[in-house]
Design a protein around this motif. Structure first.
Motif, short mmCIF file in Angstrom:
data_model
loop_
_atom_site.label_atom_id
_atom_site.label_comp_id
_atom_site.label_asym_id
_atom_site.label_seq_id
_atom_site.Cartn_x
_atom_site.Cartn_y
_atom_site.Cartn_z
N ASP A 141 -10.45 -9.03 -11.79
CA ASP A 141 -11.04 -8.38 -10.63
C ASP A 141 -9.93 -8.01 -9.64
O ASP A 141 -8.75 -8.26 -9.89
N GLU A 142 -10.31 -7.44 -8.50
CA GLU A 142 -9.33 -6.97 -7.53
C GLU A 142 -8.40 -8.09 -7.06
O GLU A 142 -7.18 -7.90 -6.98
N ALA A 143 -8.94 -9.25 -6.77
CA ALA A 143 -8.11 -10.36 -6.28
C ALA A 143 -7.10 -10.80 -7.33
O ALA A 143 -5.93 -11.05 -7.03
N THR A 144 -7.54 -10.86 -8.57
CA THR A 144 -6.65 -11.25 -9.67
C THR A 144 -5.55 -10.22 -9.86
O THR A 144 -4.37 -10.58 -10.00
N GLU A 148 -1.42 -10.56 -9.61
CA GLU A 148 -0.54 -10.18 -10.70
C GLU A 148 0.46 -9.11 -10.28
O GLU A 148 1.64 -9.16 -10.66
N LEU A 149 0.02 -8.16 -9.47
CA LEU A 149 0.94 -7.15 -8.95
C LEU A 149 2.00 -7.80 -8.05
O LEU A 149 3.18 -7.44 -8.11
N ASP A 154 7.50 -9.96 -6.98
CA ASP A 154 8.33 -11.16 -6.80
C ASP A 154 9.38 -11.29 -7.91
O ASP A 154 10.45 -11.85 -7.69
N ALA A 155 9.07 -10.77 -9.09
CA ALA A 155 10.00 -10.82 -10.22
C ALA A 155 11.13 -9.81 -10.07
O ALA A 155 12.12 -9.88 -10.79
N GLY A 156 10.98 -8.84 -9.16
CA GLY A 156 11.99 -7.82 -8.96
C GLY A 156 11.62 -6.46 -9.50
O GLY A 156 12.45 -5.55 -9.54
N THR A 175 -10.17 1.47 -12.08
CA THR A 175 -8.84 0.85 -12.13
C THR A 175 -7.82 1.76 -11.46
O THR A 175 -7.00 1.30 -10.66
N LEU A 176 -7.89 3.05 -11.74
CA LEU A 176 -6.96 4.00 -11.16
C LEU A 176 -7.13 4.06 -9.64
O LEU A 176 -6.13 4.08 -8.90
N GLU A 177 -8.36 4.09 -9.17
CA GLU A 177 -8.62 4.09 -7.72
C GLU A 177 -8.07 2.82 -7.06
O GLU A 177 -7.49 2.85 -5.98
N PHE A 178 -8.27 1.68 -7.71
CA PHE A 178 -7.74 0.43 -7.17
C PHE A 178 -6.23 0.48 -7.07
O PHE A 178 -5.64 0.13 -6.05
N LEU A 179 -5.57 0.91 -8.14
CA LEU A 179 -4.10 0.99 -8.14
C LEU A 179 -3.59 1.97 -7.08
O LEU A 179 -2.63 1.68 -6.38
N ALA A 180 -4.28 3.10 -6.95
CA ALA A 180 -3.87 4.08 -5.94
C ALA A 180 -4.00 3.50 -4.54
O ALA A 180 -3.11 3.66 -3.70
N SER A 181 -5.09 2.79 -4.27
CA SER A 181 -5.27 2.21 -2.93
C SER A 181 -4.25 1.11 -2.68
O SER A 181 -3.76 0.95 -1.57
N GLU A 182 -3.89 0.36 -3.71
CA GLU A 182 -2.89 -0.70 -3.58
C GLU A 182 -1.50 -0.13 -3.31
O GLU A 182 -0.74 -0.67 -2.54
N MET A 183 -1.21 1.00 -3.94
CA MET A 183 0.11 1.63 -3.75
C MET A 183 0.24 2.22 -2.35
O MET A 183 1.32 2.27 -1.80
N GLN A 184 -0.87 2.63 -1.76
CA GLN A 184 -0.84 3.20 -0.41
C GLN A 184 -0.77 2.11 0.65
O GLN A 184 -0.32 2.35 1.76
N ALA A 185 -1.22 0.90 0.32
CA ALA A 185 -1.26 -0.20 1.29
C ALA A 185 0.13 -0.70 1.64
O ALA A 185 1.09 -0.54 0.98
#
Length: 185
Positions: A141-144, A148-149, A154-156, A175-185
């Motif tokens: 889910d989003e929290a998981t 992981e992201l 943290d790994a570099g 999934t794509l929408e979630f990743l896009a919103s995470e990249m903008q945050a």
């Protein structure tokens, strides 16, 4: 890479090696700048070459622990020894936003089983302590997925090459929408 890098920078190059000789100039008119060269590398020798001669590496089927303990330090040390900037590390992994992580991991394990058999990827999975691709995929889910992201950051890891998988209808877009919103945050 010794031939390609100067050519991409619009410079002439002259190379006489055991396999071939090159005397060339390559210019792209109106090119804003030299594109970065990212080399697929997993083993120490290739990571050393990538660190010395390229702008970074791109991996596939390599988990956060192996990225942190092997990939990032090896390529970063090679770049530093060559007087080059900190390299980019692009992590390529399957990604699925789902509320059925066990089913998703089982499907990924089945669909991508070949990668657990190819020597270079198998070595990375073994370093990770993973039995196959389903174990290192970014699934949940989003929290998981956020956790992981963050572990990749943290790994570099500097960039994510997300192989978004659709295991049920609408999953790819979510999934794509979630990743896009995470990249903008």
């Amino acid at each position: 890479l010794e031939v390609l890098q100067p050519l991409l920078a619009g410079e002439s190059t002259s190379h006489a090696g055991a396999q071939y000789r090159v005397n060339a100039t390559f210019k792209v008119h109106d090119a804003p700048s030299k594109p970065p060269v990212i080399v697929a590398a997993l083993g120490p020798r290739m990571l050393n070459i990538a660190g010395r001669l390229a702008e970074g590496t791109i991996t596939w089927m390599t988990g956060a622990k192996t990225l942190a303990n092997h990939i990032v330090p090896t390529i970063t040390q090679a770049a530093a020894a060559a007087g080059r900037p900190t390299p980019r590390v692009v992590a390529g992994l399957p990604v699925v936003l789902t509320d059925k992580p066990d089913a998703a991991r089982a499907t990924i394990a089945e669909q991508l089983a070949l990668y657990g058999q190819l020597p270079s990827y198998k070595a990375m999975l073994e370093r990770e302590g993973a039995s196959g691709p389903g174990d290192i995929a970014l699934v949940g889910d989003e929290a998981t997925l956020l956790k992981e992201l963050q572990s990749l950051r943290d790994a570099g890891v500097t960039d994510l090459n997300a192989a978004v998988m659709e295991l049920e209808p609408g999953q790819f877009d979510r999934t794509l929408e979630f990743l896009a919103s995470e990249m903008q945050a």
